[in-house]
Motif scaffolding. Structure first.
Motif, PDB file in Angstrom:
ATOM      1  N   UNK A 132     -21.870  41.338 -10.629  1.00  0.00           N
ATOM      2  CA  UNK A 132     -21.646  41.310  -9.029  1.00  0.00           C
ATOM      3  C   UNK A 132     -21.289  40.034  -8.659  1.00  0.00           C
ATOM      4  N   UNK A 133     -20.405  39.763  -7.897  1.00  0.00           N
ATOM      5  CA  UNK A 133     -20.234  38.444  -6.977  1.00  0.00           C
ATOM      6  C   UNK A 133     -20.962  38.527  -5.970  1.00  0.00           C
ATOM      7  N   UNK A 134     -21.198  37.214  -5.360  1.00  0.00           N
ATOM      8  CA  UNK A 134     -21.977  36.848  -4.227  1.00  0.00           C
ATOM      9  C   UNK A 134     -21.324  36.545  -3.130  1.00  0.00           C
ATOM     10  N   UNK A 135     -20.113  36.598  -3.036  1.00  0.00           N
ATOM     11  CA  UNK A 135     -19.225  36.277  -1.652  1.00  0.00           C
ATOM     12  C   UNK A 135     -19.162  37.239  -0.609  1.00  0.00           C
ATOM     13  N   UNK A 136     -19.242  36.737   0.642  1.00  0.00           N
ATOM     14  CA  UNK A 136     -19.169  37.491   1.562  1.00  0.00           C
ATOM     15  C   UNK A 136     -17.960  37.547   2.450  1.00  0.00           C
ATOM     16  N   UNK A 143     -11.049  31.500   1.694  1.00  0.00           N
ATOM     17  CA  UNK A 143     -11.257  30.902   0.348  1.00  0.00           C
ATOM     18  C   UNK A 143     -12.107  30.011   0.213  1.00  0.00           C
ATOM     19  N   UNK A 144     -13.502  30.088   0.706  1.00  0.00           N
ATOM     20  CA  UNK A 144     -14.602  29.095   0.430  1.00  0.00           C
ATOM     21  C   UNK A 144     -15.382  29.488  -0.792  1.00  0.00           C
ATOM     22  N   UNK A 145     -14.757  29.436  -2.051  1.00  0.00           N
ATOM     23  CA  UNK A 145     -15.274  29.817  -3.258  1.00  0.00           C
ATOM     24  C   UNK A 145     -14.169  29.308  -4.278  1.00  0.00           C
ATOM     25  N   UNK A 152     -14.651  35.025  -9.482  1.00  0.00           N
ATOM     26  CA  UNK A 152     -14.625  35.874 -10.230  1.00  0.00           C
ATOM     27  C   UNK A 152     -15.827  36.860 -10.452  1.00  0.00           C
ATOM     28  N   UNK A 153     -15.602  38.191 -10.620  1.00  0.00           N
ATOM     29  CA  UNK A 153     -16.648  38.938 -10.477  1.00  0.00           C
ATOM     30  C   UNK A 153     -16.021  40.321 -10.668  1.00  0.00           C
ATOM     31  N   UNK A 154     -17.007  41.269 -11.219  1.00  0.00           N
ATOM     32  CA  UNK A 154     -16.553  42.858 -11.274  1.00  0.00           C
ATOM     33  C   UNK A 154     -16.352  43.396 -10.164  1.00  0.00           C
ATOM     34  N   UNK A 155     -17.225  43.415  -9.089  1.00  0.00           N
ATOM     35  CA  UNK A 155     -17.558  43.682  -7.864  1.00  0.00           C
ATOM     36  C   UNK A 155     -18.049  42.826  -6.681  1.00  0.00           C
ATOM     37  N   UNK A 156     -17.662  43.110  -5.621  1.00  0.00           N
ATOM     38  CA  UNK A 156     -18.267  42.183  -4.466  1.00  0.00           C
ATOM     39  C   UNK A 156     -19.000  42.944  -3.254  1.00  0.00           C
ATOM     40  N   UNK A 157     -20.287  43.298  -3.600  1.00  0.00           N
ATOM     41  CA  UNK A 157     -20.929  44.222  -2.533  1.00  0.00           C
ATOM     42  C   UNK A 157     -21.043  43.733  -1.296  1.00  0.00           C
ATOM     43  N   UNK A 158     -20.832  42.187  -0.964  1.00  0.00           N
ATOM     44  CA  UNK A 158     -21.167  41.651   0.382  1.00  0.00           C
ATOM     45  C   UNK A 158     -19.730  41.259   0.816  1.00  0.00           C
ATOM     46  N   UNK A 159     -18.522  41.845   0.162  1.00  0.00           N
ATOM     47  CA  UNK A 159     -17.404  41.618   0.832  1.00  0.00           C
ATOM     48  C   UNK A 159     -17.053  42.169   2.388  1.00  0.00           C
ATOM     49  N   UNK A 160     -17.763  43.141   2.905  1.00  0.00           N
ATOM     50  CA  UNK A 160     -17.258  43.545   4.138  1.00  0.00           C
ATOM     51  C   UNK A 160     -18.398  42.992   5.162  1.00  0.00           C
ATOM     52  N   UNK A 161     -19.257  41.985   4.945  1.00  0.00           N
ATOM     53  CA  UNK A 161     -20.278  41.258   5.674  1.00  0.00           C
ATOM     54  C   UNK A 161     -20.195  40.098   6.030  1.00  0.00           C
ATOM     55  N   UNK A 162     -20.085  39.621   7.390  1.00  0.00           N
ATOM     56  CA  UNK A 162     -20.182  38.241   7.637  1.00  0.00           C
ATOM     57  C   UNK A 162     -21.597  37.719   7.395  1.00  0.00           C
TER      58      UNK A 162
END
Length: 244
Positions: A132-136, A143-145, A152-162
């Motif tokens: 799981x990725x850690x990008x928010x 593009x701050x990554x 690169x990750x299989x899923x981004x659990x925090x992608x919907x959160x600022x």
């Protein structure tokens, strides 16, 4: 996250721990989704020792097992080969002006998250786990990554959160206060700060994302939109030609 495990036929999660709030939240979410098959990786690479200590404390707080793999030697070996090789590039193929400041630091600094992601995927593939990725949402928007690194990750659990949403979720998940109080940074070099690097605060970026360009100064809106435009390739799959 459980659905992703099932659909991928995977057994658990491998989470890279930086000592920051994003990775702490993802670790706890992974543990809740896969209580007995979540593993934390602590991957120092000429890093601030405080980052490693905080990462270890987070894992201990949630009783998640960890592996520590020091990537400093691998980084040094790779750099020792890369830099001399680059000097052999013909002069006409080089940029007209020598890069300075942040632009000069990034090619070397971005190797670190790419080495870390390589290590995470080696471990995940070996265990039949997912990464799981850690990008928010805020980081992803501008593009701050690092492409093919922490991006690169299989899923981004925090992608919907600022960032403020991540912090709120962290408090609900009982993430330790010492993590919440840390200055956000990607660990690209000692003392690196996200807000100093991007040139504005997360609060300002959140106002833009929530309310639009009118919520910030015209100059800042232009800067944010420029970052969004230039980083669009980082949020897309590799471009392919049209096939008729």
């Amino acid at each position: 996250m459980r659905r992703q495990l099932v659909s991928a036929g995977s057994r658990g999660f491998v989470v890279g721990l930086s000592g920051g709030v994003d990775s702490a939240v993802v670790l706890r979410l992974a543990q809740l989704a896969a209580p007995h098959t979540t593993l934390g990786l602590i991957l120092p690479c000429h890093s601030d020792p405080q980052d490693e200590q905080d990462a270890a404390r987070v894992a201990e707080h949630f009783s998640v097992p960890t592996l520590r793999i020091d990537l400093s030697g691998a980084y040094d070996t790779l750099i020792a080969s890369l830099q001399p090789a680059l000097q052999a590039v013909p002069a006409p193929m080089r940029p007209a002006a020598v890069a300075e400041g942040l632009r000069a630091r990034l090619p070397l600094a971005n190797i670190k998250p790419r080495l870390r992601m390589t290590t995470l995927y080696y471990t995940a593939n070996s265990l039949q786990y997912l990464v799981p990725g850690t990008g928010n949402r805020a980081e992803l928007a501008i593009g701050h990554f690092t492409k093919h690194g922490d991006g690169a990750a299989d899923l981004l659990p925090l992608a919907g959160l600022v960032k403020s949403g991540v912090r709120a979720l962290a408090r609900d998940l009982d993430v330790p206060s010492f993590v919440l109080d840390r200055t956000p940074g990607a660990g690209l070099w000692i003392g690196q700060s996200d807000e100093e690097e991007i040139g504005f605060t997360y609060d300002e970026l959140e106002r833009y994302l929530a309310e639009g360009p009118q919520a910030v100064s015209p100059a800042l809106a232009m800067k944010i939109e420029r970052l969004m435009r230039l980083s669009e390739h980082k949020r897309q799959l590799a471009a392919v030609p049209d096939v008729e």
